[in-house]
Design a protein around this motif. Structure first.
Motif, PDB file in Angstrom:
ATOM      1  N   GLU A  11      -5.924  -2.075  13.852  1.00  0.00           N
ATOM      2  CA  GLU A  11      -6.297  -2.501  12.513  1.00  0.00           C
ATOM      3  C   GLU A  11      -7.336  -1.550  11.937  1.00  0.00           C
ATOM      4  O   GLU A  11      -8.261  -1.143  12.611  1.00  0.00           O
ATOM      5  N   HIS A  19      -4.850  -2.408   6.788  1.00  0.00           N
ATOM      6  CA  HIS A  19      -3.923  -1.423   7.334  1.00  0.00           C
ATOM      7  C   HIS A  19      -3.637  -1.775   8.789  1.00  0.00           C
ATOM      8  O   HIS A  19      -4.558  -1.824   9.620  1.00  0.00           O
ATOM      9  N   ARG A  21      -1.002  -1.114  12.257  1.00  0.00           N
ATOM     10  CA  ARG A  21      -0.053  -0.206  12.903  1.00  0.00           C
ATOM     11  C   ARG A  21       0.520  -0.916  14.127  1.00  0.00           C
ATOM     12  O   ARG A  21      -0.228  -1.325  15.014  1.00  0.00           O
ATOM     13  N   THR A  47      -1.650  -6.124   2.253  1.00  0.00           N
ATOM     14  CA  THR A  47      -1.466  -5.694   3.637  1.00  0.00           C
ATOM     15  C   THR A  47      -0.471  -4.545   3.699  1.00  0.00           C
ATOM     16  O   THR A  47       0.573  -4.577   3.041  1.00  0.00           O
ATOM     17  N   LEU A  48      -0.803  -3.537   4.480  1.00  0.00           N
ATOM     18  CA  LEU A  48       0.050  -2.376   4.701  1.00  0.00           C
ATOM     19  C   LEU A  48       0.313  -2.262   6.196  1.00  0.00           C
ATOM     20  O   LEU A  48      -0.624  -2.236   6.989  1.00  0.00           O
ATOM     21  N   ASP A  50       2.314  -0.062   9.193  1.00  0.00           N
ATOM     22  CA  ASP A  50       3.002   1.176   9.573  1.00  0.00           C
ATOM     23  C   ASP A  50       3.943   0.862  10.740  1.00  0.00           C
ATOM     24  O   ASP A  50       3.509   0.409  11.808  1.00  0.00           O
TER      25      ASP A  50
END
Length: 376
Positions: A11, A19, A21, A47-48, A50
């Motif tokens: 995070e 962000h 991942r 919220t993003l 990956d």
């Protein structure tokens, strides 16, 4: 194996978005590790996520992401997925389409305007239904005229098969029904007429009731329940299996192949069934009059010939072709309205029976008013 893969969640919080991942496999065996952590995220940021390091994803993993997206959208936030493969995008779209949509119950309007609107919609729907039935009736007459002009195209085998089904196989139930109706009329009529010493008029009561009304009317009711449902089930099943579309592809007209022989068989057989019902009704009435009142069969026959005009037979049998058209058109129309599932077939079969019986009752009432007006 999925059970040995460790899922890591890194995070990095930004000022306007969280962000995340994801690393590892998002499958049914690993989502239980991710789901509680995603539920702990506060939905006060965009919220993003990956997905570059995601090795594999199944529908369970896609559901977790779609669930997070739904929760964020409910709070006015968005979810952005980056570096997702084409397969992952397609899987997410499939799961997103399958996600249940929560709908708010529609509160029906009340008051005079809503009531008038409901009546208007019902009238419009009923009018459209009558127009559709009229169109099917027109198709029948059009195909019948074509068969008269081109008799070599007529399907005699289909006509005979349907005549056997709607006529010959209906004889036992029609005969039994008419016989019992005659017995009931004689028994009830004698009980009332004996009070006035007019037992002999029970013959007139039986004859006029059976020949003029009950014989053909109850026969039409039985045929409506038996045949309209059969027509709807047969044609509806063909429509469910796309056989009617195949017929059109082969250049065959469904109205000629399916509607014409069925309705024509009804037109031919219903008057015959009506005659059988009349005879059995008179036989049942004569038997009960003999047992209950002592009116011998010869006396019953004499009173029947002297006191009953042949016009009563005509009034009853003239209704038969009209009842046959109503039952046949309603059954064929309902069959063509069947959709691609068994629920629709059952619903339309039930509707066909109810509609056919109701239409027969209305038609019989209109005939009664008509004959009363012309004094017949």
């Amino acid at each position: 194996m999925d059970q040995q893969i460790r899922m890591e969640l890194s995070e990095a919080r930004g000022e306007e978005a969280d962000h995340l991942r994801l690393v590892g496999a998002l499958t049914v065996n690993t989502v239980s590790q991710l789901y509680p952590r995603l539920r702990q995220l506060e939905p006060d940021h965009h919220t993003l996520i990956d997905l570059a390091a995601v090795e594999r994803m199944d529908t369970a993993g896609a559901w977790v992401l779609c669930d997070l997206e739904t929760r964020l959208l409910g709070h006015g936030r968005t979810l952005e997925l980056r570096n997702a493969s084409e397969e992952t995008i397609l899987l997410l779209e499939s799961v997103r389409r399958a996600m249940p949509v929560k709908t708010e119950p529609v509160i029906s309007a009340r008051g005079l305007v809503a009531f008038l609107e409901k009546i208007g919609r019902a009238v419009a729907s009923g009018t459209a239904f009558l127009v559709e039935l009229t169109a099917y009736l027109g198709q029948f007459f059009d195909r019948l005229a074509r068969m008269i002009r081109h008799p070599h195209e007529f399907r005699l085998t289909a006509l005979v098969a349907h005549a056997e089904d709607v006529g010959l196989r209906a004889v036992p139930i029609v005969a039994l029904m008419a016989f019992l109706i005659g017995v009931v009329l004689a028994f009830q009529g004698s009980a009332q007429l004996q009070q006035f010493g007019a037992e002999v008029f029970v013959v007139d009561l039986i004859a006029i009731s059976i020949l003029r009304e009950l014989g053909i009317f109850l026969t039409a009711i039985i045929v409506a329940g038996r045949t309209a449902s059969a027509f709807t089930a047969a044609i509806g099943s063909m429509k469910m299996r796309e056989e009617i579309d195949a017929m059109r592809t082969l250049g065959l007209d469904p109205a000629t192949v399916l509607f014409l022989p069925r309705i024509l068989a009804l037109l031919l057989m219903l008057p015959i069934l009506g005659l059988i019902a009349n005879l059995m009704g008179l036989l049942g009435g004569a038997l009960m009059a003999w047992i209950d009142l002592g009116i011998s069969p010869s006396m019953f026959r004499t009173r029947l010939i002297e006191g009953t005009d042949v016009s009563h037979v005509f009034v009853g049998l003239v209704k038969a072709p009209f009842f046959a058209l109503i039952i046949g058109v309603v059954g064929c129309h309902a069959g063509m309205q069947v959709k691609g599932n068994a629920e629709s077939l059952g619903r339309m079969t039930s509707n066909a029976v109810v509609t056919a019986i109701f239409a027969v009752i209305v038609a019989d009432a209109m005939f009664s008013i008509f004959f009363a007006q012309i004094g017949l």
